[in-house]
Every structure is written in C-alpha cells, then in structure tokens.
Design a protein around this motif. Structure first.
Motif, PDB file in Angstrom:
ATOM      1  N   UNK A 223       0.819  -1.205   0.000  1.00 31.67           N
ATOM      2  CA  UNK A 223       0.000   0.000   0.000  1.00 31.67           C
ATOM      3  C   UNK A 223       0.857   1.261   0.000  1.00 31.67           C
ATOM      4  N   UNK A 224       2.002   1.196   0.683  1.00 31.34           N
ATOM      5  CA  UNK A 224       2.860   2.377   0.818  1.00 31.34           C
ATOM      6  C   UNK A 224       4.248   2.116   0.234  1.00 31.34           C
ATOM      7  N   UNK A 225       4.270   1.584  -0.982  1.00 30.34           N
ATOM      8  CA  UNK A 225       5.542   1.233  -1.610  1.00 30.34           C
ATOM      9  C   UNK A 225       6.441   2.453  -1.792  1.00 30.34           C
ATOM     10  N   UNK A 226       5.851   3.612  -2.101  1.00 29.60           N
ATOM     11  CA  UNK A 226       6.665   4.806  -2.323  1.00 29.60           C
ATOM     12  C   UNK A 226       7.326   5.259  -1.028  1.00 29.60           C
ATOM     13  N   UNK A 227       6.611   5.132   0.110  1.00 36.57           N
ATOM     14  CA  UNK A 227       7.216   5.468   1.395  1.00 36.57           C
ATOM     15  C   UNK A 227       8.327   4.477   1.731  1.00 36.57           C
ATOM     16  N   UNK A 228       8.107   3.216   1.375  1.00 39.33           N
ATOM     17  CA  UNK A 228       9.122   2.202   1.613  1.00 39.33           C
ATOM     18  C   UNK A 228      10.414   2.494   0.877  1.00 39.33           C
ATOM     19  N   UNK A 229      10.301   3.071  -0.294  1.00 41.30           N
ATOM     20  CA  UNK A 229      11.501   3.408  -1.058  1.00 41.30           C
ATOM     21  C   UNK A 229      12.362   4.421  -0.313  1.00 41.30           C
ATOM     22  N   UNK A 230      11.709   5.403   0.328  1.00 41.66           N
ATOM     23  CA  UNK A 230      12.461   6.373   1.115  1.00 41.66           C
ATOM     24  C   UNK A 230      13.158   5.738   2.300  1.00 41.66           C
ATOM     25  N   UNK A 231      12.470   4.826   2.980  1.00 41.99           N
ATOM     26  CA  UNK A 231      13.072   4.118   4.110  1.00 41.99           C
ATOM     27  C   UNK A 231      14.247   3.277   3.628  1.00 41.99           C
TER      28      UNK A 231
ATOM     29  N   UNK B   7      -0.531  -7.415  -7.026  1.00 44.56           N
ATOM     30  CA  UNK B   7       0.018  -8.606  -7.695  1.00 44.56           C
ATOM     31  C   UNK B   7       0.777  -8.313  -8.987  1.00 44.56           C
ATOM     32  N   UNK B   8       0.896  -7.048  -9.383  1.00 43.45           N
ATOM     33  CA  UNK B   8       1.520  -6.731 -10.668  1.00 43.45           C
ATOM     34  C   UNK B   8       3.002  -7.097 -10.666  1.00 43.45           C
ATOM     35  N   UNK B   9       3.538  -7.439 -11.834  1.00 45.06           N
ATOM     36  CA  UNK B   9       4.956  -7.862 -11.923  1.00 45.06           C
ATOM     37  C   UNK B   9       5.945  -6.809 -11.448  1.00 45.06           C
ATOM     38  N   UNK B  10       5.545  -5.544 -11.502  1.00 45.38           N
ATOM     39  CA  UNK B  10       6.462  -4.467 -11.104  1.00 45.38           C
ATOM     40  C   UNK B  10       6.345  -4.121  -9.621  1.00 45.38           C
ATOM     41  N   UNK B  11       5.462  -4.794  -8.890  1.00 44.09           N
ATOM     42  CA  UNK B  11       5.275  -4.480  -7.474  1.00 44.09           C
ATOM     43  C   UNK B  11       6.347  -5.153  -6.635  1.00 44.09           C
ATOM     44  N   UNK B  12       6.291  -4.908  -5.338  1.00 37.65           N
ATOM     45  CA  UNK B  12       7.276  -5.503  -4.432  1.00 37.65           C
ATOM     46  C   UNK B  12       7.040  -6.986  -4.169  1.00 37.65           C
ATOM     47  N   UNK B  13       5.960  -7.552  -4.718  1.00 36.42           N
ATOM     48  CA  UNK B  13       5.730  -8.990  -4.526  1.00 36.42           C
ATOM     49  C   UNK B  13       6.875  -9.814  -5.107  1.00 36.42           C
ATOM     50  N   UNK B  14       7.639  -9.249  -6.024  1.00 39.81           N
ATOM     51  CA  UNK B  14       8.785  -9.980  -6.583  1.00 39.81           C
ATOM     52  C   UNK B  14       9.821 -10.303  -5.513  1.00 39.81           C
ATOM     53  N   UNK B  15       9.771  -9.549  -4.399  1.00 37.27           N
ATOM     54  CA  UNK B  15      10.728  -9.785  -3.325  1.00 37.27           C
ATOM     55  C   UNK B  15      10.161 -10.684  -2.220  1.00 37.27           C
ATOM     56  N   UNK B  16       8.882 -11.063  -2.322  1.00 38.31           N
ATOM     57  CA  UNK B  16       8.229 -11.789  -1.237  1.00 38.31           C
ATOM     58  C   UNK B  16       8.473 -13.291  -1.354  1.00 38.31           C
TER      59      UNK B  16
END
Length: 407
Positions: free
Chosen positions: A300-308, A368-377
C-alpha cells in the motif's frame, strides 16, 4: 464586618469540602501501567504508569512470593502531564486530563527469574509479571511480534488481546511483545489508549513498543501529525535513543540478541543513522533485530518504503542486521533474504524483512503486478489477523506465523 467574614469563611469551607469529595471520588493511584524493557533485560526492567496522587511506588518481588513478604520498593519518579483539548497550531486532543506520568525503573534483578509487581500507594493495582533474560550472550527465547492493531473501537482491542492469548497458549516461553506501531488509531484520543491498557494480557508481558504514524496523530477529523508526545507518555523505554527522539528510538539486549527500535515517522529520520552506527559499533551481540513502522518492501505504501530503503539499506548491510520487523502496509509479507535490493543465497549477507501483518481488522491488499514488491516476497498473507512467534536460539532465528485460531 465580622459576620460577613464568618459567612465567607463557612462558604469557602463547604465549597472546598465538596471539591475534595469530587476529586477523591475519581482519584486513581495507578493506571495505564506497562512493563517495558530495560537496556539489559537480564537485570533491568522499566515500569511506566499514570497516577492522580503523589508518592506512589512500584512494589516488586519474586513471582512465588504472592503476599509480597520479601518485596522491594522502587519509588515512582513522576512528572505532571496533560494535553489540552485545543492545542496551539490547531491540533486537537480528547481526554488526557492533568495527571502524573511516573517511572519505576527496576535494576539489580536476577537473570532468568520471574517477578511480580504492583503499583500504587494504599490501594495497590493488580499484579503484573515478567521474566528477566538469561545472562547476556546466552541463547534460547521467544518473543511475539504484532503490528497495527490500530484500535478504532473497543472490539478491535479484543482481537489484539486474543492474538496474544493464542500465542501464549502455543508457546508459553514467549518473553515479551515487540509491537511495531499503530497500536491506536488516534494518538490524541485517550479512550483508545484505555482500551489497550484494559486488556488482561498486557499484565503478562513486557512491551517493547515502536511508534507509528497513528500514534503521532491528533484527534482531528482529518488527523494531523503532531509529535510522539502521546506515545512517550505511555511507555518507559531505555533512555539510550537518538538525542532528539528519546523513547521513540532505543535499544536493548535480550540474551544473545540486540534489539533496536527506529522512529520512521519523524520527518528527519535519516538523522538517526549516525546514532544507529554508534550503537552497532559499541554493542556486541550474536543477532541483531531492528523494529520500525514503515516497511522496506511495502504494498500500500511502496513509495514510502523506497524512502526508508534509501536511508537504511546500506546501513543495515554494513552491520549484518539479521531481521527487520515492520508494519504500516496492513498485509503480512516476508521477503527473501535480501542484499543490495536483490535476493541472495549467501547466508552471510542476506537480511530478511517482514511486514508483520495486522493485529486488528483493518486490511489492505497485495499488489500482484509484476512491477510491485511482490517480486521480493517469499510468502504473503492478506485479510487475516496474525501474530509472529519468533524464536532465537544459539544458531538461528525461527518464525511461526499464527492467526486467531492458532493456524
């Protein structure tokens, strides 16, 4: 003249007496009680409580001493505290009438020992309990990671409490709770804190709490970020954090593991990096576990995660952090072992990042999109209230994810 003075004096006495009755009827000797970690949990434990009277104390003893025959006293160190309904800058609060915020710091405890304690002055609280760590460097313990119960209603608090009950049923050796933020929905609403402290399981475990964005929120209809003051008033964490973020940042040792809590809600959280490096240079431990609210690989907050991630990834890799526990995204997601933002099979380099799920019932979905962080899960769970039972022994960290039914 004498007659008028006499009448005035009598009226004053009556008013004073009535006021005294009103105050005494609502006076509480100890409430909002929590057990928090000391810097070395083999010999230290911190107690935080609120009181409406002076000269309260913590009375503690060995667990088997049910009548407190051989008890010791830690006098409460208290500071007046309240929050006005209307705060300068347009912030709003609800509750938080004037009271004393008190600390009873217990030191010189025996390692690997169960204690009980109570708080008050003449009308003592119910008993609370904790078990100290083994001497530093020894291994073998479990702790409980829950995040984002985010109490919006009293019913939400039961979900969180029931998760703790089920976890303790599965693993009675759990020694403390590690909560990575958003315990309440509005930090500026006292009612929600009352629900948290009313739950019975809070008496059975020390709480290592981290601050989330919702603890920073005031009680406005559209909540505004204020400060960590609401959070700080309720927890007595070790006084070893970042100089300007004391209590919402801290570290402690439990057995062979160093735990470090970071405040990702403070806008200048990059300033914590130098403090973190100093801690890591100074404090030796076999394993390192970091807690934070915002996640590295969120949904939900992938953009905030990038900053962290941009702030902390290299730092964590420099010091071989083993496990990072977070929340905020309201899903459970466990990463593959990561190094330089890529999965790795090298056990000496990989860091596992866990978004701890939901300790309440506010859920988000995984992208679930291929570009989401699910690739790391490596694994993820949606729409389920969960808790993580984490066990650390002399060679590994093991994680068991459970739901409300123990599945």
């Amino acid at each position: 003249m004498f007659k008028k003075v006499k009448i005035f004096f009598l009226v004053t006495l009556v008013v004073s007496f009535m006021f005294s009755i009103s105050v005494n009827a609502n006076t509480r000797e100890a409430y909002q009680i929590s057990t928090n970690p000391g810097e070395d949990m083999s010999t230290m434990m911190n107690i935080r409580y609120h009181s409406d009277i002076e000269d309260t104390f913590v009375e503690y003893t060995l667990f088997e001493d049910t009548t407190y025959q051989n008890s010791e006293i830690a006098q409460g160190v208290c500071t007046p505290w309240s929050m006005p309904v209307q705060i300068e800058g347009g912030f709003l609060s609800s509750g938080f009438a004037e009271r004393l915020v008190c600390d009873g710091n217990l030191v010189g405890l025996m390692p690997d020992t169960q204690y009980r304690y109570r708080v008050g002055k003449t009308n003592m609280s119910e008993d609370y309990s904790f078990i100290t760590a083994k001497p530093r460097g020894e291994s073998g313990f479990s702790f409980l990671h829950i995040t984002d119960p985010q109490y919006g209603t009293e019913a939400d608090s039961h979900i969180f409490n029931n998760l703790i009950s089920k976890a303790l049923e599965i693993d009675p050796e759990i020694r403390f709770g590690f909560f990575t933020g958003d315990i309440v929905d509005r930090g500026g609403r006292e009612e929600q804190w009352n629900w948290f402290f009313a739950r019975s399981n809070i008496r059975n475990l020390p709480i290592a709490a981290g601050v989330g964005n919702h603890e920073y929120y005031d009680n406005s209809g559209t909540p505004k970020i204020q400060s960590a003051e609401y959070f700080n008033a309720h927890f007595n964490n070790p006084s070893n954090g970042h100089p300007t973020l004391m209590n919402s940042t801290y570290y402690f040792h439990y057995n062979n593991t160093l735990f470090i809590m970071i405040d990702t809600e403070f806008q200048g959280y990059a300033s914590q990096v130098s403090w973190f490096r100093e801690v890591m240079e100074r404090e030796a431990a076999q394993f390192v576990v970091v807690g934070m609210h915002k996640s590295f690989y969120g949904g939900q907050y992938a953009s905030q995660g990038l900053g962290v991630r941009n702030t902390w990834r290299r730092v964590f890799e420099d010091y071989n952090v083993d496990l990072v526990l977070s929340g905020h995204d309201h899903i459970y997601a466990r990463s593959l072992p990561m190094y330089q933002d890529k999965p790795t099979t090298n056990p000496q380099l990989g860091i596992t990042y866990i978004i701890g799920g939901v300790g309440g019932r506010k859920f988000y979905s995984v992208d679930p999109s291929p570009t989401s962080n699910t690739q790391f899960y490596d694994h993820y769970v949606e729409n389920t209230s969960v808790a993580n039972i984490i066990t650390i022994d002399h060679e590994k960290i093991s994680i068991e994810l459970i739901d409300l039914y123990g599945n």
